[in-house]
Design a protein around this motif. Structure first.
Motif, PDB file in Angstrom:
ATOM      1  N   LEU A 287     -21.494 -12.835   2.771  1.00 19.40           N
ATOM      2  CA  LEU A 287     -20.526 -13.489   3.646  1.00 19.40           C
ATOM      3  C   LEU A 287     -19.805 -12.522   4.569  1.00 19.40           C
ATOM      4  N   THR A 288     -19.885 -12.782   5.875  1.00 23.51           N
ATOM      5  CA  THR A 288     -19.003 -12.114   6.829  1.00 23.51           C
ATOM      6  C   THR A 288     -17.600 -12.671   6.600  1.00 23.51           C
ATOM      7  N   THR A 289     -16.620 -11.783   6.472  1.00 23.59           N
ATOM      8  CA  THR A 289     -15.285 -12.253   6.113  1.00 23.59           C
ATOM      9  C   THR A 289     -14.216 -11.289   6.607  1.00 23.59           C
ATOM     10  N   VAL A 290     -12.987 -11.765   6.607  1.00 24.47           N
ATOM     11  CA  VAL A 290     -11.833 -10.947   6.968  1.00 24.47           C
ATOM     12  C   VAL A 290     -11.273 -10.363   5.678  1.00 24.47           C
ATOM     13  N   ARG A 291     -11.300  -9.048   5.561  1.00 23.00           N
ATOM     14  CA  ARG A 291     -10.859  -8.392   4.323  1.00 23.00           C
ATOM     15  C   ARG A 291      -9.344  -8.223   4.322  1.00 23.00           C
ATOM     16  N   VAL A 292      -8.717  -8.774   3.307  1.00 20.65           N
ATOM     17  CA  VAL A 292      -7.274  -8.638   3.105  1.00 20.65           C
ATOM     18  C   VAL A 292      -7.036  -7.494   2.117  1.00 20.65           C
ATOM     19  N   PRO A 293      -6.096  -6.582   2.407  1.00 21.45           N
ATOM     20  CA  PRO A 293      -5.840  -5.458   1.490  1.00 21.45           C
ATOM     21  C   PRO A 293      -5.076  -5.924   0.254  1.00 21.45           C
ATOM     22  N   GLN A 294      -5.806  -6.487  -0.699  1.00 25.34           N
ATOM     23  CA  GLN A 294      -5.175  -7.182  -1.829  1.00 25.34           C
ATOM     24  C   GLN A 294      -4.315  -6.244  -2.677  1.00 25.34           C
ATOM     25  N   HIS A 295      -4.856  -5.093  -3.048  1.00 19.82           N
ATOM     26  CA  HIS A 295      -4.097  -4.148  -3.882  1.00 19.82           C
ATOM     27  C   HIS A 295      -2.850  -3.671  -3.152  1.00 19.82           C
ATOM     28  N   ASP A 296      -2.967  -3.382  -1.872  1.00 20.49           N
ATOM     29  CA  ASP A 296      -1.824  -2.903  -1.092  1.00 20.49           C
ATOM     30  C   ASP A 296      -0.739  -3.971  -0.984  1.00 20.49           C
ATOM     31  N   ILE A 297      -1.148  -5.233  -0.849  1.00 14.47           N
ATOM     32  CA  ILE A 297      -0.172  -6.322  -0.790  1.00 14.47           C
ATOM     33  C   ILE A 297       0.619  -6.373  -2.096  1.00 14.47           C
ATOM     34  N   GLY A 298      -0.082  -6.266  -3.230  1.00 13.66           N
ATOM     35  CA  GLY A 298       0.606  -6.256  -4.515  1.00 13.66           C
ATOM     36  C   GLY A 298       1.544  -5.075  -4.672  1.00 13.66           C
ATOM     37  N   SER A 299       1.080  -3.904  -4.277  1.00 14.93           N
ATOM     38  CA  SER A 299       1.904  -2.699  -4.393  1.00 14.93           C
ATOM     39  C   SER A 299       3.171  -2.810  -3.551  1.00 14.93           C
ATOM     40  N   GLU A 300       3.011  -3.291  -2.323  1.00 19.37           N
ATOM     41  CA  GLU A 300       4.166  -3.394  -1.431  1.00 19.37           C
ATOM     42  C   GLU A 300       5.164  -4.430  -1.948  1.00 19.37           C
ATOM     43  N   ALA A 301       4.658  -5.532  -2.496  1.00 17.52           N
ATOM     44  CA  ALA A 301       5.551  -6.545  -3.065  1.00 17.52           C
ATOM     45  C   ALA A 301       6.360  -5.964  -4.228  1.00 17.52           C
ATOM     46  N   ALA A 302       5.707  -5.165  -5.060  1.00 18.08           N
ATOM     47  CA  ALA A 302       6.416  -4.525  -6.175  1.00 18.08           C
ATOM     48  C   ALA A 302       7.475  -3.557  -5.662  1.00 18.08           C
ATOM     49  N   ARG A 303       7.135  -2.780  -4.637  1.00 14.81           N
ATOM     50  CA  ARG A 303       8.123  -1.858  -4.072  1.00 14.81           C
ATOM     51  C   ARG A 303       9.322  -2.613  -3.505  1.00 14.81           C
ATOM     52  N   LEU A 304       9.041  -3.757  -2.882  1.00 20.39           N
ATOM     53  CA  LEU A 304      10.134  -4.547  -2.295  1.00 20.39           C
ATOM     54  C   LEU A 304      11.079  -5.070  -3.376  1.00 20.39           C
ATOM     55  N   VAL A 305      10.521  -5.607  -4.454  1.00 15.20           N
ATOM     56  CA  VAL A 305      11.394  -6.160  -5.481  1.00 15.20           C
ATOM     57  C   VAL A 305      12.181  -5.056  -6.182  1.00 15.20           C
ATOM     58  N   LEU A 306      11.580  -3.878  -6.337  1.00 17.89           N
ATOM     59  CA  LEU A 306      12.307  -2.743  -6.908  1.00 17.89           C
ATOM     60  C   LEU A 306      13.441  -2.310  -5.985  1.00 17.89           C
ATOM     61  N   SER A 307      13.186  -2.305  -4.692  1.00 13.41           N
ATOM     62  CA  SER A 307      14.235  -1.947  -3.737  1.00 13.41           C
ATOM     63  C   SER A 307      15.383  -2.939  -3.795  1.00 13.41           C
ATOM     64  N   LEU A 308      15.071  -4.215  -3.928  1.00 15.59           N
ATOM     65  CA  LEU A 308      16.122  -5.232  -4.041  1.00 15.59           C
ATOM     66  C   LEU A 308      16.965  -5.010  -5.290  1.00 15.59           C
ATOM     67  N   LEU A 309      16.328  -4.617  -6.378  1.00 13.81           N
ATOM     68  CA  LEU A 309      17.076  -4.343  -7.603  1.00 13.81           C
ATOM     69  C   LEU A 309      17.997  -3.140  -7.431  1.00 13.81           C
ATOM     70  N   ILE A 310      17.491  -2.124  -6.772  1.00 16.72           N
ATOM     71  CA  ILE A 310      18.287  -0.918  -6.570  1.00 16.72           C
ATOM     72  C   ILE A 310      19.474  -1.194  -5.660  1.00 16.72           C
ATOM     73  N   GLU A 311      19.231  -1.995  -4.628  1.00 16.75           N
ATOM     74  CA  GLU A 311      20.280  -2.296  -3.652  1.00 16.75           C
ATOM     75  C   GLU A 311      21.138  -3.471  -4.090  1.00 16.75           C
ATOM     76  N   ASP A 312      20.856  -4.049  -5.275  1.00 13.62           N
ATOM     77  CA  ASP A 312      21.551  -5.251  -5.739  1.00 13.62           C
ATOM     78  C   ASP A 312      21.487  -6.361  -4.709  1.00 13.62           C
ATOM     79  N   GLY A 313      20.340  -6.461  -4.038  1.00  9.59           N
ATOM     80  CA  GLY A 313      20.122  -7.530  -3.069  1.00  9.59           C
ATOM     81  C   GLY A 313      20.740  -7.297  -1.716  1.00  9.59           C
ATOM     82  N   ALA A 314      21.504  -6.209  -1.564  1.00 12.58           N
ATOM     83  CA  ALA A 314      22.212  -5.972  -0.301  1.00 12.58           C
ATOM     84  C   ALA A 314      21.339  -5.216   0.682  1.00 12.58           C
TER      85      ALA A 314
END
Length: 339
Positions: A287-314
């Motif tokens: 299949l010709t397809t559009v490749r989504v960077p799946q692992h990178d999306i997960g990693s970035e989401a984890a970094r974002l939620v950790l940042s929110l915890l550190i900043e207490d949502g601010a």
């Protein structure tokens, strides 16, 4: 008087939360290495001594993150979940993974169960465009959406750049000579289905092509449903020579529909998918397809939620869009005998 985090921040002209992050071995990887070195040097020069009582109050957490997935059998999500786990584990956090089967009632149940287990935040891949649960959940927890966005509320999110990905698919088919290009769209209730459908219409308009009666939406991300929808679409308009599926499952359903109509892929019809799920390189045709960077999306989401915890949502709402790429395989070919 002992130096404080604020004193170090004032000396360096940065936010106190950044100082806290840089001095914490669990979170220092989230800060630029140069900044970490500056913070540590300033802390030493000011004779900063961490306050263990205050630190204990700040870190009285379960160090778990609820990860809510709509369908664990969908090959799209394991790569994202692995990215989440790899990043959270480096920060001393553990993901608690649950499945919803795309059922709003089940989602409410599993979210309540995770809340009872005192998770520190949520990463959700189940957001519908209209998603009231997110409003109440985000009032109590850091919440990051993954591979989804919501019309109900603006929340931090990580997804592929859908506009760019669909444009790559349309431009590829256009370059092969196809003009009668159709789209098997995802469910309208899904943000990804909606965004990719809008992106397809825009890309077609930009190439001066019509989409009249050449777009059909499924009500579920499934090969079987896509086959039935594609059968009706290809039967109603035999002039269609190429199809963009809103994900790989819909593309595979389209190929199955073409076979049922005795149309060979790619000789008679070219098909492009989206996501590049595992094994798309060994289906027939590959299949010709559009490749989504799946692992990178997960990693970035984890970094974002950790940042929110550190900043207490601010912190400002951050919506990250990662760039997909086109992977050309055997399901697309130049238009035969173009007019």
């Amino acid at each position: 008087m002992a130096a404080t985090l604020k004193d170090i921040a004032t000396k360096l002209g940065i936010h106190p939360a950044t100082v806290s992050r840089a001095l914490n071995p669990r979170t220092s990887h989230l800060v630029n290495a140069t900044t970490v070195a500056r913070v540590r040097k300033a802390a030493e020069s000011l004779n900063y001594v961490p306050n263990p009582m205050a630190s204990g109050l700040r870190t009285s957490r379960s160090h778990t993150i609820g990860v809510v997935i709509p369908d664990l059998t969908n090959p799209l999500f394991p790569g994202m979940v692995r990215g989440i786990q790899d990043t959270l584990s480096r920060a001393g956090y553990t993901p608690l993974l649950v499945n919803t089967d795309n059922d709003p009632d089940e989602e409410a149940h599993v979210v309540a169960s995770l809340s009872a287990r005192r998770v520190d935040g949520f990463i959700l891949a189940t957001a519908r465009r209209d998603h009231p649960l997110l409003v109440t959940l985000s009032e109590k927890y850091p919440v990051v959406l993954i591979n989804r966005v919501s019309d109900s509320i603006q929340l931090p999110s990580v997804a592929a750049d859908e506009q760019h990905g669909i444009r790559l698919a349309v431009e590829h088919l256009y370059a092969l000579g196809h003009r009668a290009i159709a789209h098997i769209a995802g469910p309208a209730w899904s943000s990804t289905g909606h965004e990719r459908s809008q992106a397809f219409a825009r890309a077609m308009r930009d190439h001066g092509l019509s989409i009249a009666k050449r777009t059909a939406a499924v009500d579920a991300w499934s090969v079987e449903v896509a086959r039935d929808v594609a059968l009706r679409l290809l039967t109603s308009d035999p002039s269609i020579t190429a199809v963009v599926g809103a994900n790989d499952q819909l593309a595979l359903g389209t190929i199955a529909a073409a076979r049922a109509l005795k149309r060979r892929c790619p000789r008679d019809i070219s098909v492009v998918g989206y996501n590049d799920m595992p094994f798309m390189d060994i289906v027939d045709p590959p299949l010709t397809t559009v490749r989504v960077p799946q692992h990178d999306i997960g990693s970035e989401a984890a970094r974002l939620v950790l940042s929110l915890l550190i900043e207490d949502g601010a912190m400002p709402v951050k919506q990250v869009r990662l760039t997909p790429e086109l992977v050309v395989r055997g399901s697309t070919a130049a238009l035969r005998n173009p007019a």
